[in-house]
Design a protein around this motif. Structure first.
Motif, PDB file in Angstrom:
ATOM      1  N   ILE A  78       0.822  -1.211   0.000  1.00 53.72           N
ATOM      2  CA  ILE A  78       0.000   0.000   0.000  1.00 53.72           C
ATOM      3  C   ILE A  78       0.859   1.267   0.000  1.00 53.72           C
ATOM      4  CG2 ILE A  78      -1.765   1.270   1.307  1.00 53.72           C
ATOM      5  CD1 ILE A  78      -2.655  -1.404  -0.203  1.00 53.72           C
TER       6      ILE A  78
ATOM      7  N   LYS B 263       0.768   4.055  -3.062  1.00 54.12           N
ATOM      8  CA  LYS B 263       0.485   5.490  -2.899  1.00 54.12           C
ATOM      9  C   LYS B 263       1.607   6.333  -3.500  1.00 54.12           C
ATOM     10  CE  LYS B 263      -0.612   5.361   1.626  1.00 54.12           C
ATOM     11  NZ  LYS B 263      -1.116   5.774   2.931  1.00 54.12           N
TER      12      LYS B 263
ATOM     13  N   VAL C 123      -5.865   5.864  -0.981  1.00 55.51           N
ATOM     14  CA  VAL C 123      -6.356   4.479  -0.852  1.00 55.51           C
ATOM     15  C   VAL C 123      -7.488   4.409   0.176  1.00 55.51           C
ATOM     16  CG1 VAL C 123      -4.160   3.369  -1.448  1.00 55.51           C
ATOM     17  CG2 VAL C 123      -4.648   3.891   0.936  1.00 55.51           C
TER      18      VAL C 123
END
Ligand code: GAL
Length: 353
Positions: A215, A219, A226
């Motif tokens: 994640i 980003k 997100v």
């Protein structure tokens, strides 16, 4: 005639007519090359956290075949591989037995990473080298016998090591695979990636790092935001992966843009759930895993998965075996040996088949 038979029996007893292989305990290595130029026997004890794991099955089979390929007239590697059955007490027992039977080197895929210190102490006491694989012990445990500058405070510091891949890298690669898509995975174009995370067994830091770094890297690479719709623990298991993703799709429907799975086992389950929900990977949803299992690579090349990341069981098992042999030969080990992950997408999937 009777005399002849008696003579024959006596002769057989003299040469020894048993064809049963000698147990490791009867041929402690170290006591190299028995007589008459016989190969030196090296006894290797391996314990795998559990046999019922897709990736670790490939890994352990490769440990065996690589050792076999290295056996020759001079040295014979007797490899005993045991199933830890996901039970630390069981595995500790196996380790105690390897030590009691004077095995020359241990290769351990811990059930619980936190047991590393106990295993290190046991091996140190018995002066047996130990190669940890797949489940990375804490940095503190890997440096138990080193000072702040990394200098050994005890010779055992150079007799144990960890061989593995840096799970942060696999997470980052997953994030990049999605960020590199033309629409960056943002199917509904709202500037935010709505995702479901299927997490492995947290006993392996691979689960933690893949969850986190997929994640953060997404980003960074995409510049988008997100939104985590769901995050569930699937313990690396296909059936659990399927159930988790089926439930998430029922609950969140079209909102789900990407399913991140910490491994391919769970991603294969996710692929089944996605098909059952009449969704199509690459069209109205994306799916990534890690390991590059043959079935997953096949799905990547036919569009059933967006991508995966090669967890190089061949590189890791060979490195572990090489380290074990080094240690048996009395050479010093590094604290860590790292093997790289590799991104697998439709563009290069054919190379991994
Ligand atoms: C991971 C792998 C998983 C599972 C796990 C076991 O590196 O990606 O599939 O095998 O190790 O600890």
């Amino acid at each position: 005639m009777k005399k002849l038979i008696a003579l024959l029996i006596a002769a057989m007893a003299l040469v020894g007519c048993s064809s049963a292989p000698a147990k490791p305990s009867e041929t402690p290595a170290g006591t190299a090359g028995t007589t008459g130029g016989a190969a030196k026997e090296v006894n290797v004890g391996v314990s795998i956290y559990k046999f019922d794991d897709n990736f670790m099955t490939l890994y352990r089979n490769e440990i065996q075949s690589y050792f076999d390929s290295l056996s020759n007239d001079q040295v014979k590697y007797n490899v005993t591989i045991q199933d830890g059955k996901n039970d630390q007490a069981e595995q500790t027992n196996q380790i105690d037995n390897f030590i009691a039977q004077d095995y020359d080197v241990l290769i351990i895929n811990l059930v619980q990473s936190t047991s590393a210190a106990t295993v290190i102490e046991k091996c140190k006491e018995a002066n047996k080298p130990c190669i940890f694989i797949n489940r990375e012990p804490s940095e503190e445990d890997m440096n138990m016998y080193r000072d702040a500058d990394g200098k050994a405070t005890d010779p055992y510091a150079d007799m144990y090591t960890y061989v593995g891949a840096d799970a942060r890298q696999s997470g980052k690669f997953q994030g990049e695979i999605i960020a590199d898509l033309e629409n960056k995975g943002d199917l509904n174009g709202d500037g935010v990636l709505q995702y479901v995370m299927v997490v492995g067994d947290p006993e392996n830091v691979d689960a933690k790092y893949r969850t986190e770094f997929s994640i953060s890297q997404y980003k960074e690479s995409s510049g988008l935001g997100v939104e985590k719709l769901d995050e569930q623990r699937g313990d690396w298991d296909q059936a659990k992966g399927q159930e988790i993703v089926a439930n998430a799709l029922t609950k969140y429907g079209d909102k789900v843009e990407v399913v991140f799975c910490n491994n391919d086992g769970m991603a294969l389950g996710a692929a089944q759930a996605i098909a059952a929900a009449n969704r199509t990977v690459g069209k109205d949803i994306y799916l990534v895993g890690v390991d590059a299992l043959a079935e997953a690579v096949e799905l990547v090349s036919t569009g059933g998965m967006t991508g995966t990341v090669l967890n190089d069981h061949i590189g890791q098992s060979h490195q572990a075996v090489d380290a074990a042999i080094k240690a048996v030969n009395g050479e010093k080990l590094d604290t860590y040996y790292w093997v790289d992950y590799v991104k697998v997408t439709p563009a290069n999937a054919a190379e991994f088949k």
